[in-house]
Design a protein around this motif. Structure first.
Motif, mmCIF file in Angstrom:
data_model
loop_
_atom_site.group_PDB
_atom_site.id
_atom_site.type_symbol
_atom_site.label_atom_id
_atom_site.label_comp_id
_atom_site.label_asym_id
_atom_site.label_seq_id
_atom_site.Cartn_x
_atom_site.Cartn_y
_atom_site.Cartn_z
ATOM 1 N N ASN A 123 0.710 -1.106 0.119
ATOM 2 C CA ASN A 123 0.107 0.107 -0.101
ATOM 3 C C ASN A 123 0.793 1.085 -0.026
ATOM 4 O O ASN A 123 0.543 2.226 -0.585
ATOM 5 N N GLN A 124 2.071 1.318 0.691
ATOM 6 C CA GLN A 124 2.893 2.377 0.746
ATOM 7 C C GLN A 124 3.345 2.412 -0.474
ATOM 8 O O GLN A 124 3.567 3.744 -1.235
ATOM 9 N N LYS A 126 2.062 1.891 -3.497
ATOM 10 C CA LYS A 126 1.172 2.248 -4.326
ATOM 11 C C LYS A 126 0.721 3.635 -4.271
ATOM 12 O O LYS A 126 0.557 4.414 -5.187
ATOM 13 N N MET A 127 0.819 4.123 -2.767
ATOM 14 C CA MET A 127 0.717 5.670 -2.507
ATOM 15 C C MET A 127 1.857 6.335 -3.271
ATOM 16 O O MET A 127 1.354 7.637 -3.740
ATOM 17 N N MET A 128 3.138 5.989 -3.043
ATOM 18 C CA MET A 128 4.171 6.594 -3.606
ATOM 19 C C MET A 128 3.904 6.650 -5.196
ATOM 20 O O MET A 128 4.363 7.986 -5.979
ATOM 21 N N ALA A 130 1.275 6.749 -6.924
ATOM 22 C CA ALA A 130 0.085 7.589 -7.179
ATOM 23 C C ALA A 130 0.656 8.930 -7.008
ATOM 24 O O ALA A 130 0.066 9.950 -7.773
ATOM 25 N N ALA A 131 1.342 9.160 -5.991
ATOM 26 C CA ALA A 131 1.911 10.524 -5.841
ATOM 27 C C ALA A 131 2.720 10.986 -7.030
ATOM 28 O O ALA A 131 3.016 12.206 -7.475
ATOM 29 N N SER A 134 0.841 11.719 -10.019
ATOM 30 C CA SER A 134 -0.342 12.608 -10.197
ATOM 31 C C SER A 134 0.494 14.163 -10.666
ATOM 32 O O SER A 134 1.544 14.579 -10.460
#
Length: 134
Positions: A123-124, A126-128, A130-131, A134
Motif C-alpha cells: 500500500n505504501q 501504491k501511494m508513492m 500515485a503521488a 499525479s
C-alpha cells in the motif's frame, strides 16, 4: 531521495526479515515435535526488532576457529537474534518441550503479522506511485 526511501522502508524490511526467521524457527519446532530431547526455540520479536532498529541490540556470533565465516551484522535476517527456549507447559517423558497447540497458534499469529506487513508495504508503494504519477 533514494536514501529517504531506503530509510522509510528499512523498518518494514527488518520486520519482515525477522518474521520470516521466526516462522522458520516455529516450523522447525513443529517438525521436531516427536524428536526426543528437542527443546522448542523462539525469539523475542519485539526486543530483537528494537535492537535491530537502534543498532544496540546487535548480537555477534563467537567464532572458535580462524576459518569460521563471520556473520553478517548488518542484516536483520534473525541470524544475530538470540534464541530463547520455550518453557514446557506440559512435561514430556522424552524431554521434548514442543507443545503443538502453542506452536500452531504462534505460527498462525506470526503468519498474519507477516502478511499484514507485506500488505502495508504494498500500500505504501501504491501511494508513492500515485503521488509520482499525479
Amino acid at each position: 531521495m533514494i536514501d529517504k526511501l531506503d530509510t522509510a522502508f528499512r523498518f518494514y524490511q527488518d520486520s519482515a526479515n525477522l518474521r520470516a526467521h521466526r516462522q522458520q524457527l516455529i516450523a522447525s519446532n513443529i517438525a521436531n515435535a516427536d524428536t526426543p530431547g528437542y527443546k522448542a526455540r523462539d525469539i523475542d520479536f519485539k526486543t530483537t526488532l528494537q535492537g535491530v532498529l537502534t543498532g544496540s541490540g546487535a548480537v555477534t556470533l563467537a567464532t572458535s576457529a580462524p576459518h569460521h565465516i563471520a556473520p553478517d551484522t548488518h542484516s536483520a535476517s534473525g541470524g544475530g537474534a538470540p534464541l530463547l527456549y520455550r518453557n514446557a507447559v506440559q512435561g514430556s517423558v522424552d524431554g521434548n518441550t514442543v507443545d503443538m497447540d502453542v506452536e500452531r497458534s504462534q505460527f498462525a499469529d506470526n503468519a498474519i503479522h507477516y502478511e499484514a506487513n507485506l500488505t502495508f508495504i504494498g500500500n505504501q508503494i501504491k501511494m508513492m506511485l500515485a503521488a509520482i504519477q499525479s
